[in-house]
Design a protein around this motif. Structure first.
Motif, short mmCIF file in Angstrom:
data_model
loop_
_atom_site.label_atom_id
_atom_site.label_comp_id
_atom_site.label_asym_id
_atom_site.label_seq_id
_atom_site.Cartn_x
_atom_site.Cartn_y
_atom_site.Cartn_z
N ALA A 86 -15.78 -82.31 63.12
CA ALA A 86 -15.94 -83.28 64.20
C ALA A 86 -16.76 -82.68 65.34
CB ALA A 86 -14.58 -83.74 64.70
N ASP A 87 -16.49 -81.42 65.67
CA ASP A 87 -17.25 -80.75 66.73
C ASP A 87 -18.70 -80.51 66.32
OD1 ASP A 87 -15.35 -80.68 68.71
OD2 ASP A 87 -14.65 -78.65 68.26
N TYR A 88 -18.90 -80.09 65.08
CA TYR A 88 -20.28 -79.87 64.60
C TYR A 88 -21.06 -81.19 64.58
CZ TYR A 88 -18.51 -75.31 62.98
OH TYR A 88 -17.95 -74.05 62.91
N ASN A 89 -20.39 -82.28 64.19
CA ASN A 89 -21.05 -83.58 64.20
C ASN A 89 -21.56 -83.93 65.59
OD1 ASN A 89 -20.53 -83.93 61.48
ND2 ASN A 89 -18.76 -85.27 61.79
N LYS A 90 -20.73 -83.68 66.58
CA LYS A 90 -21.12 -83.98 67.96
C LYS A 90 -22.27 -83.07 68.40
CE LYS A 90 -20.68 -86.14 71.86
NZ LYS A 90 -21.01 -87.58 71.97
N SER A 117 -23.40 -75.97 73.03
CA SER A 117 -22.82 -74.68 72.66
C SER A 117 -21.29 -74.73 72.66
CB SER A 117 -23.30 -73.58 73.61
OG SER A 117 -24.68 -73.35 73.45
N ALA A 118 -20.72 -75.51 73.58
CA ALA A 118 -19.26 -75.62 73.64
C ALA A 118 -18.73 -76.31 72.39
CB ALA A 118 -18.84 -76.37 74.89
N TYR A 119 -19.42 -77.35 71.93
CA TYR A 119 -19.01 -78.01 70.69
C TYR A 119 -19.15 -77.06 69.51
CZ TYR A 119 -18.47 -82.72 72.62
OH TYR A 119 -18.02 -83.81 73.31
N LEU A 120 -20.27 -76.35 69.46
CA LEU A 120 -20.50 -75.41 68.36
C LEU A 120 -19.44 -74.31 68.34
CD1 LEU A 120 -22.11 -74.04 66.10
CD2 LEU A 120 -23.62 -73.11 67.85
N ASP A 121 -19.20 -73.70 69.50
CA ASP A 121 -18.25 -72.59 69.57
C ASP A 121 -16.82 -73.05 69.34
OD1 ASP A 121 -20.26 -70.70 70.06
OD2 ASP A 121 -20.25 -71.13 72.20
N ARG A 122 -16.49 -74.25 69.84
CA ARG A 122 -15.14 -74.76 69.59
C ARG A 122 -14.96 -75.06 68.10
NH1 ARG A 122 -12.70 -80.00 72.65
NH2 ARG A 122 -14.00 -81.09 71.12
N GLY A 123 -16.02 -75.57 67.47
CA GLY A 123 -15.97 -75.79 66.03
C GLY A 123 -15.75 -74.49 65.27
N ALA A 181 -17.53 -75.30 56.71
CA ALA A 181 -16.29 -76.07 56.85
C ALA A 181 -16.12 -77.03 55.68
CB ALA A 181 -16.30 -76.84 58.17
N ARG A 182 -17.21 -77.66 55.27
CA ARG A 182 -17.14 -78.58 54.14
C ARG A 182 -16.81 -77.83 52.85
NH1 ARG A 182 -22.24 -82.73 55.38
NH2 ARG A 182 -21.01 -84.20 56.62
N LYS A 183 -17.38 -76.66 52.69
CA LYS A 183 -17.09 -75.84 51.51
C LYS A 183 -15.60 -75.48 51.48
CE LYS A 183 -18.08 -71.32 49.47
NZ LYS A 183 -18.76 -70.02 49.67
N ASN A 238 -10.55 -77.24 59.66
CA ASN A 238 -11.91 -77.54 59.24
C ASN A 238 -12.32 -78.97 59.57
OD1 ASN A 238 -12.98 -75.05 57.82
ND2 ASN A 238 -11.03 -75.31 56.77
N GLN A 239 -11.39 -79.89 59.53
CA GLN A 239 -11.71 -81.27 59.91
C GLN A 239 -12.09 -81.34 61.39
OE1 GLN A 239 -12.31 -83.62 58.01
NE2 GLN A 239 -11.00 -83.65 56.21
N GLY A 240 -11.31 -80.65 62.22
CA GLY A 240 -11.64 -80.61 63.65
C GLY A 240 -12.97 -79.93 63.89
N ALA A 241 -13.23 -78.88 63.11
CA ALA A 241 -14.50 -78.17 63.24
C ALA A 241 -15.66 -79.10 62.90
CB ALA A 241 -14.51 -76.95 62.33
#
Length: 263
Positions: free
Chosen positions: A122-126, A102-108, A144-146, A117-120
């Motif tokens: 990276a967080d979504y990937n994790k 959840s922390a990765y998702l919310d930080r993204g 983010a990709r869009k 969006n690039q940082g987002a």
């Protein structure tokens, strides 16, 4: 927190007993409960009177409690649109619990709000690495990709959203919107029809389908969809969206009046 969570849902129950804060974490009732390496089945010979009911609730450790406190503070900062502050809170969570999905998702999500969006991604990937069955992560990575112009990647993510959580129309709605943007009106119409079939309360699906109808010169259906979108947006508190849909439907109505009078 978010309406389309498919994976584990956490229920935080805070209680004060003798000055000690306790948080209980609830796990899904449908999960299989195990003891050691054996999974209890109806064929177990253990007398039922000796079996303690597993309510799927456990007390968080002090470390987990601290991490959840940072997480809640981060969510509060998101509500206040303090996205940089929220990112700091979620980073604190991950320093304590490195695999906190959840922390990765919310930080993204917070990073996406400030344009990172690039940082987002990276967080979504994790987050996906930790929990690949969470449809909401794929849809957000698609957003983010869009935003970065990666429409192919966005469509792939929305397709994965549909595969992971086909019961709700949001994956179809998002994919349909992107397909419209790249000129695939046929694919867009199919997706948006499916989105509305699964969830007829999606104002964005009606709004985007109206745009496809305009491309097809079906102005009557376009006006109908814009009006429906305006109604849904208004009911859901999206006043700007409602005003925009109403304005477009009115302008479109005015444009087709001369044609109707000639007929």
């Amino acid at each position: 927190m978010y309406p389309f969570y498919r994976a584990i849902t956490l229920l935080g129950i805070m209680t004060t007993i003798g000055g000690i804060n306790i948080i209980l974490q609830a796990t899904p009732a449908v999960a299989q409960h195990t003891s050691g390496d054996a999974t209890h089945t109806p064929e177990d010979s253990t007398p039922q009177s000796d079996v303690k009911p597993d309510l799927g609730i456990r007390i968080l450790t002090p470390t987990e409690f601290k991490a959840e406190s940072f997480l809640n503070q981060g969510l509060e900062k998101i509500q206040r649109q303090d996205y940089k502050g929220a990112i700091e809170e979620f980073t604190q969570v991950l320093q304590i619990v490195p695999n906190h999905v959840s922390a990765y998702l919310d930080r993204g999500n917070a990073r996406r709000q400030i344009g990172d969006n690039q940082g987002a991604i990276a967080d979504y990937n994790k987050a996906i690495e930790i929990n690949p069955a969470f449809a909401y992560i794929y849809s957000n990575r698609g957003h983010a990709r869009k935003a970065l112009g990666d429409y192919k990647g966005a469509i792939e993510d929305y397709t994965q959203t549909i595969k992971t959580y086909p019961e709700d129309g949001f994956g179809y709605a998002y994919r349909g919107a992107v397909r419209y943007e790249i000129g695939d009106n046929k694919g867009a119409m199919e997706d948006l029809n499916k989105a509305i079939e699964l969830n007829d309360g999606r104002g964005d699906a009606y709004f985007n389908r109206a745009k496809v109808y305009v491309e097809a010169k079906n102005f009557a259906r376009a006006i109908e969809d814009y009006r429906k979108a305006a109604q849904l947006y208004s009911e859901q508190g999206n006043l700007l969206g409602s005003l925009r849909a109403k304005t477009i439907s009115t302008e479109l109505q005015e444009q087709i009046k001369p044609r109707a009078s000639k007929l």
